[in-house]
Design a protein around this motif. Structure first.
Motif, PDB file in Angstrom:
ATOM      1  N   GLN A  33       0.875  -1.066   0.155  1.00  0.00           N
ATOM      2  CA  GLN A  33       0.187  -0.046   0.129  1.00  0.00           C
ATOM      3  C   GLN A  33       0.952   1.408   0.038  1.00  0.00           C
ATOM      4  N   ILE A  34       0.644   2.107  -0.767  1.00  0.00           N
ATOM      5  CA  ILE A  34       1.452   3.431  -1.003  1.00  0.00           C
ATOM      6  C   ILE A  34       0.504   4.616  -0.640  1.00  0.00           C
ATOM      7  N   GLU A  35       1.015   5.452   0.092  1.00  0.00           N
ATOM      8  CA  GLU A  35       0.275   6.751   0.164  1.00  0.00           C
ATOM      9  C   GLU A  35       0.319   7.530  -0.950  1.00  0.00           C
ATOM     10  N   ASP A  36      -1.036   8.179  -1.113  1.00  0.00           N
ATOM     11  CA  ASP A  36      -1.129   8.793  -2.512  1.00  0.00           C
ATOM     12  C   ASP A  36      -0.010   9.982  -2.696  1.00  0.00           C
ATOM     13  N   GLY A  37       0.852   9.870  -3.637  1.00  0.00           N
ATOM     14  CA  GLY A  37       1.697  10.904  -3.744  1.00  0.00           C
ATOM     15  C   GLY A  37       3.193  10.741  -3.276  1.00  0.00           C
ATOM     16  N   ALA A  38       3.248   9.543  -2.624  1.00  0.00           N
ATOM     17  CA  ALA A  38       4.246   9.316  -1.773  1.00  0.00           C
ATOM     18  C   ALA A  38       5.677   9.651  -2.719  1.00  0.00           C
ATOM     19  N   GLY A  39       5.867   8.945  -3.816  1.00  0.00           N
ATOM     20  CA  GLY A  39       6.828   8.725  -4.803  1.00  0.00           C
ATOM     21  C   GLY A  39       7.144   9.906  -5.690  1.00  0.00           C
ATOM     22  N   GLU A  40       6.068  11.053  -5.776  1.00  0.00           N
ATOM     23  CA  GLU A  40       6.289  12.038  -6.822  1.00  0.00           C
ATOM     24  C   GLU A  40       7.691  12.779  -6.883  1.00  0.00           C
ATOM     25  N   GLN A  41       8.372  13.187  -5.556  1.00  0.00           N
ATOM     26  CA  GLN A  41       9.389  14.051  -5.836  1.00  0.00           C
ATOM     27  C   GLN A  41      10.631  13.025  -5.874  1.00  0.00           C
ATOM     28  N   ALA A  42      10.475  11.773  -6.135  1.00  0.00           N
ATOM     29  CA  ALA A  42      11.445  10.772  -6.630  1.00  0.00           C
ATOM     30  C   ALA A  42      11.301  10.452  -7.925  1.00  0.00           C
ATOM     31  N   PHE A  43      10.245  10.974  -8.666  1.00  0.00           N
ATOM     32  CA  PHE A  43       9.873  10.824 -10.020  1.00  0.00           C
ATOM     33  C   PHE A  43       9.159   9.401 -10.240  1.00  0.00           C
ATOM     34  N   CYS A  44       8.359   8.906  -9.210  1.00  0.00           N
ATOM     35  CA  CYS A  44       7.802   7.803  -9.298  1.00  0.00           C
ATOM     36  C   CYS A  44       6.285   8.060  -9.064  1.00  0.00           C
ATOM     37  N   THR A  45       5.358   7.794  -9.772  1.00  0.00           N
ATOM     38  CA  THR A  45       4.092   8.208  -9.907  1.00  0.00           C
ATOM     39  C   THR A  45       3.059   6.983  -9.419  1.00  0.00           C
ATOM     40  N   ASN A  46       1.828   7.728  -9.001  1.00  0.00           N
ATOM     41  CA  ASN A  46       0.924   6.520  -8.579  1.00  0.00           C
ATOM     42  C   ASN A  46       0.714   5.715  -9.565  1.00  0.00           C
ATOM     43  N   ALA A  47       0.569   6.110 -10.839  1.00  0.00           N
ATOM     44  CA  ALA A  47       0.624   5.068 -12.029  1.00  0.00           C
ATOM     45  C   ALA A  47       1.584   4.046 -11.981  1.00  0.00           C
ATOM     46  N   ASP A  48       2.923   4.443 -11.789  1.00  0.00           N
ATOM     47  CA  ASP A  48       3.828   3.616 -11.673  1.00  0.00           C
ATOM     48  C   ASP A  48       3.629   2.329 -10.552  1.00  0.00           C
ATOM     49  N   TYR A  49       3.310   2.840  -9.552  1.00  0.00           N
ATOM     50  CA  TYR A  49       3.147   1.886  -8.536  1.00  0.00           C
ATOM     51  C   TYR A  49       1.780   0.939  -8.712  1.00  0.00           C
ATOM     52  N   GLU A  50       0.706   1.589  -9.178  1.00  0.00           N
ATOM     53  CA  GLU A  50      -0.511   0.763  -9.434  1.00  0.00           C
ATOM     54  C   GLU A  50       0.196  -0.197 -10.920  1.00  0.00           C
ATOM     55  N   LYS A  51       0.758   0.122 -11.479  1.00  0.00           N
ATOM     56  CA  LYS A  51       1.427  -0.805 -12.719  1.00  0.00           C
ATOM     57  C   LYS A  51       2.153  -1.979 -11.984  1.00  0.00           C
ATOM     58  N   ALA A  52       3.015  -1.651 -10.974  1.00  0.00           N
ATOM     59  CA  ALA A  52       3.592  -2.807 -10.377  1.00  0.00           C
ATOM     60  C   ALA A  52       2.744  -3.617  -9.543  1.00  0.00           C
ATOM     61  N   GLY A  53       1.426  -3.141  -9.339  1.00  0.00           N
ATOM     62  CA  GLY A  53       0.560  -4.096  -8.523  1.00  0.00           C
ATOM     63  C   GLY A  53       0.303  -3.441  -7.242  1.00  0.00           C
ATOM     64  N   ALA A  54       0.909  -2.275  -6.702  1.00  0.00           N
ATOM     65  CA  ALA A  54       0.478  -1.968  -5.450  1.00  0.00           C
ATOM     66  C   ALA A  54      -0.655  -0.908  -5.567  1.00  0.00           C
ATOM     67  N   ILE A  55      -1.342  -0.719  -4.225  1.00  0.00           N
ATOM     68  CA  ILE A  55      -2.568   0.008  -4.134  1.00  0.00           C
ATOM     69  C   ILE A  55      -2.366   1.337  -3.563  1.00  0.00           C
ATOM     70  N   ILE A  56      -2.998   2.433  -4.196  1.00  0.00           N
ATOM     71  CA  ILE A  56      -2.884   3.639  -3.673  1.00  0.00           C
ATOM     72  C   ILE A  56      -3.886   3.966  -2.595  1.00  0.00           C
ATOM     73  N   LYS A  57      -3.406   4.503  -1.411  1.00  0.00           N
ATOM     74  CA  LYS A  57      -4.403   4.954  -0.244  1.00  0.00           C
ATOM     75  C   LYS A  57      -4.062   6.282   0.283  1.00  0.00           C
ATOM     76  N   THR A  58      -4.953   6.717   1.197  1.00  0.00           N
ATOM     77  CA  THR A  58      -4.731   7.793   1.845  1.00  0.00           C
ATOM     78  C   THR A  58      -3.767   7.568   3.072  1.00  0.00           C
ATOM     79  N   ARG A  59      -3.109   8.504   3.517  1.00  0.00           N
ATOM     80  CA  ARG A  59      -2.198   8.394   4.629  1.00  0.00           C
ATOM     81  C   ARG A  59      -2.731   7.666   5.846  1.00  0.00           C
ATOM     82  N   ALA A  60      -4.089   8.159   6.200  1.00  0.00           N
ATOM     83  CA  ALA A  60      -4.592   7.432   7.252  1.00  0.00           C
ATOM     84  C   ALA A  60      -5.180   6.120   7.124  1.00  0.00           C
ATOM     85  N   GLU A  61      -5.296   5.742   5.842  1.00  0.00           N
ATOM     86  CA  GLU A  61      -5.517   4.234   5.608  1.00  0.00           C
ATOM     87  C   GLU A  61      -4.236   3.277   5.670  1.00  0.00           C
ATOM     88  N   VAL A  62      -3.106   3.933   4.878  1.00  0.00           N
ATOM     89  CA  VAL A  62      -1.934   3.228   5.245  1.00  0.00           C
ATOM     90  C   VAL A  62      -1.497   2.937   6.616  1.00  0.00           C
TER      91      VAL A  62
END
Length: 375
Positions: A33-62
């Motif tokens: 589970q990845i917090e929404d936008g966690a990788g943006e500053q390292a140039f890894c987008t939510n779409a990149d994580y989802e393509k790898a099979g991860a799930i995007i969630k809010t901070r509270a949910e993670v």
């Protein structure tokens, strides 16, 4: 088994896992589970994580739904109340963050701080200090070159010759050695000082001169970390550094002692003898700095000398820093997760034991507990 990855504070550009490392864990049937936008500053987008099979969630949910939580920097005391996870992994500098560690223990969190791993051959693939210091050492020289008003290499032109920059590196650990290698690539003349005579051969193999001071305390039993020196040695050290620094154009300082304020290696008097336009890059800024004028995350100008305080230069290269950090995390996870993706903490393993700071509502790390008992 669900592993959650949190977005770091605004000042931090890195992330605990990039999508490529998350994919390796997902192949092992671990839920990520990845917090929404966690990788943006390292140039890894939510779409990149989802393509790898991860799930995007809010901070509270993670925070509420993860069995293991990954966060480079510590969570606040208010956030740890909502943790589902009893496992928190990051780089928490527990020797300098006593109150937070006490809060983690009181909350019943098992905390692993990878900056406390024993510095052994087996731990190298998990050694976050080394992987990040390598980047910091490289970037420290580029930062100095950018601030320096002259060339680094020697030039012979029709308009005249330009002498090479003289670089002094204080501390020949991972950051220092990478600084040496980078300064040499840029054509500088490099000298290195370290309290450990054993690093002389490494320094010379990189083409630098090793500045020797006799009488250093034996650091062989300190697990690869620096140790406190005697007053007599410090006096000889100051004299030798003063002689060398007067001839230096660039100084990279890296000297830190875990759990203590960084030693002052460069006095104001020494800086007054430096050439105008000289640059000091202080990588020990977060623990006070190796000069009395260093300010963390600031650049100070004093009598024609530029003093750059930055202990987080690795964050200026977030893509590679996150990639290497993530592989360190992946390798450590292999120690605490079995083939059935169940948590398995082997307290007989020196790496698991050494990195663990809190467990079962107690501070269990001996080095951290020793400091805690003195306070």
């Amino acid at each position: 088994m669900t592993i959650g990855v949190l977005k770091e504070p605004d000042f931090e550009t890195r992330v605990s896992l990039l999508a490529e490392v998350a994919a390796l864990l997902i192949k092992q049937t671990v839920n990520i589970q990845i917090e929404d936008g966690a990788g943006e500053q390292a140039f890894c987008t939510n779409a990149d994580y989802e393509k790898a099979g991860a799930i995007i969630k809010t901070r509270a949910e993670v925070i509420e739904q993860s069995d293991i939580l990954l966060s480079i920097h510590p969570l606040s005391k208010s956030e740890i109340v909502n943790l589902k996870s009893e496992i928190l992994i990051g780089v928490y500098q527990p020797l300098n963050n006593q109150s937070l560690i006490q809060a983690y223990a009181a909350q019943g969190i098992t905390t692993f701080s990878l900056d406390m791993l024993p510095r052994t051959t087996r731990a190298q693939s998990m050694d976050v200090l080394s992987s990040q210091a390598n980047i910091a050492g490289y970037k420290s020289v580029l930062t100095a070159a950018n601030a320096y008003s002259r060339y680094f290499p020697m030039f012979m032109t029709a308009a005249g010759s330009v002498a090479p920059a003289k670089v002094l590196v204080l501390g020949a650990g991972v950051a220092g050695l990478q600084a040496v290698a980078t300064a040499k690539r840029l054509g500088a003349v490099v000298e290195v000082f370290d309290t450990r005579p054993a690093v002389k051969e490494e320094v010379q193999s990189l083409g630098a001169k090793f500045v020797e001071v006799e009488g250093a305390a034996d650091a062989s039993t300190a697990g690869g970390y620096a140790v406190e020196q005697t007053d007599e040695y410090k006096q000889k050290q100051q004299q030798k550094i003063a002689e060398t620094i007067a001839k230096s154009d660039i100084v990279i300082t890296t000297a830190q002692i875990p759990g203590k304020k960084a030693p002052i290696l460069i006095s104001e008097e020494m800086m007054q003898r430096m050439r105008k336009g000289a640059v000091i890059v202080d990588l020990a800024a977060s623990t006070g700095g190796n000069t009395p004028l260093t300010k963390n995350n600031e650049t100070v100008f004093q009598n024609g000398i530029t003093i750059i305080g930055n202990s987080n230069l690795q964050s200026t290269m977030p893509s590679d820093a996150s990639k290497l950090y993530g592989k360190n995390i992946f390798n450590f996870l292999q120690l605490i997760i079995n083939k059935e993706n169940e948590l398995q903490l082997n307290w007989e393993d020196e790496l698991v034991k050494g990195a663990c700071i809190t467990h079962q509502r107690r501070i269990v790390n001996e080095r951290v507990r020793a400091i805690d008992n003195r306070q």
